[in-house]
Design an enzyme around this catalytic site. Sequence first.
Site, PDB file in Angstrom:
ATOM      1  N   GLY A  56       0.803  -1.223   0.000  1.00  0.00           N
ATOM      2  CA  GLY A  56       0.000   0.000   0.000  1.00  0.00           C
ATOM      3  C   GLY A  56       0.826   1.259   0.000  1.00  0.00           C
ATOM      4  CG  LEU A  57       4.335   3.696  -2.357  1.00  0.00           C
ATOM      5  CD1 LEU A  57       4.891   4.310  -1.083  1.00  0.00           C
ATOM      6  CD2 LEU A  57       5.479   3.230  -3.264  1.00  0.00           C
ATOM      7  CB  THR A  58       0.031   4.175  -5.471  1.00  0.00           C
ATOM      8  OG1 THR A  58       1.242   3.628  -5.989  1.00  0.00           O
ATOM      9  CG2 THR A  58      -0.474   5.252  -6.414  1.00  0.00           C
TER      10      THR A  58
ATOM     11  N   PRO B 231      -4.087   8.724  -4.153  1.00  0.00           N
ATOM     12  CG  PRO B 231      -6.378   8.923  -3.744  1.00  0.00           C
ATOM     13  CD  PRO B 231      -5.116   8.380  -3.152  1.00  0.00           C
TER      14      PRO B 231
ATOM     15  N   GLY C 272       1.577   9.353  -6.345  1.00  0.00           N
ATOM     16  CA  GLY C 272       1.938   8.241  -7.207  1.00  0.00           C
ATOM     17  C   GLY C 272       3.444   8.222  -7.371  1.00  0.00           C
ATOM     18  CB  SER C 273       5.708   9.578  -9.989  1.00  0.00           C
ATOM     19  OG  SER C 273       5.245   8.781 -11.052  1.00  0.00           O
TER      20      SER C 273
ATOM     21  CB  THR D 257      -1.280  -5.582  -7.370  1.00  0.00           C
ATOM     22  OG1 THR D 257      -1.127  -4.581  -8.370  1.00  0.00           O
ATOM     23  CG2 THR D 257      -1.417  -6.936  -8.052  1.00  0.00           C
TER      24      THR D 257
ATOM     25  CD  GLU E 192       6.913  -3.110  -9.049  1.00  0.00           C
ATOM     26  OE1 GLU E 192       8.111  -3.013  -8.712  1.00  0.00           O
ATOM     27  OE2 GLU E 192       6.267  -4.160  -8.991  1.00  0.00           O
TER      28      GLU E 192
END
Length: 386
Positions: free
Chosen positions: A129-131, A133, A136-137, A163, A370
């Site tokens: 759980g990183l990204t 709204p 993102g980058s 994912t 990624e």
Amino acid sequence: MTDYLSTGSLPEEYRQLALTVRDFAQQVVAPVSAKHDAEHSFPYEVVAGMAEMGLFGLPFPEEFGGMGGDYFALCLALEELGKIDQSVAITLEAGVSLGAMPIYRFGDDKQKNEWLPQLTSGRALAGFGLTEPDAGSDAGGTRTTAVEDGESWVINGAKQFITNSGTDITRLVTVTAVTGNNGGKKEISTILVPTSTPGFVAEPAYNKVGWNASDTHPLSFTDVRVPKENLLGERGRGYANFLRILDEGRIAIAALAVGAAQGCVDESVRYANERQAFGQAIGRNQAIAFKIARMEARAHVARTAYYDAAALMLAGKPFKKAASIAKMVASEAAMDNARDATQIFGGNGFMNEYPVSRHYRDSKILEIGEGTTEVQLMLIARELGL
């Protein structure tokens, strides 16, 4: 693996693994790929087969239920699966490099003993759980918060594009969250959140362009309370630790992309030898033959790039630049080969019943997930001192 770079032949244990996974991909994955893609359904029977083969445990020690292999072994499996079905390949890639690997790299003994046997066996999946709204980058833009309350962390926020986060066998999501402020700079830590925790919600799955059989959800956290001992790694090191995970993951994604690029070559060679036009197989036409030759060259160069990055990683040498090069070159090869394969197939290439059409839809995300191509260029330039 280093033998391959100098002699062109893989060591026997790697070669046998690749052949075994190739057979599985052709005999088990291929017959159901179109069905799961059309239905947007998660291939539980395929995942169970991969679990039985030990693929989810490939790079982990036997003490945690793993196969005692290495990261390159995982990459070889991903390449073979990626030739046939990218959704299946990304399920394995995310399950291992994004789901289980953070716990193996940064977890304490209790966390490893509790979670790794489940994840390496394939009985359970974990998400990364990183990204978010607005992050993102720019992962440093994390807004999800985790506040200390007695012996607990209370988490609030949202994640997106996660994912393996909403399957029937998903048991855990590792979450980046702001846990404080240090001199005006966000302190970002990582926390293990079991999916059964009240307040954790996997929102309805996305309707995606491709990777339709891969499980992907937005997540929400509303007063999610977990024990303080669920902190993964050192407090405040969450962002740095995840960057390490992403560096490794880029090699795995490159391997998957090489599989996709090679799958397009294989399908195009077969079709060009079978399809008749103007009295001969279309592969006899130089325009088609040269197009496929360029496709093969792209796949070959990209494969060499990810082999090189993996060799550096396993040797304990700096590999960040090599990983970014491999990820960029391989993802572009996959997209370019998918476009050319679709052109070779003509009208049939536009029909979803043909594998190249699925590669055409699936491959674009390889240039985004990624770390986008632009992020890879930034990282390569930075490693060059620019």
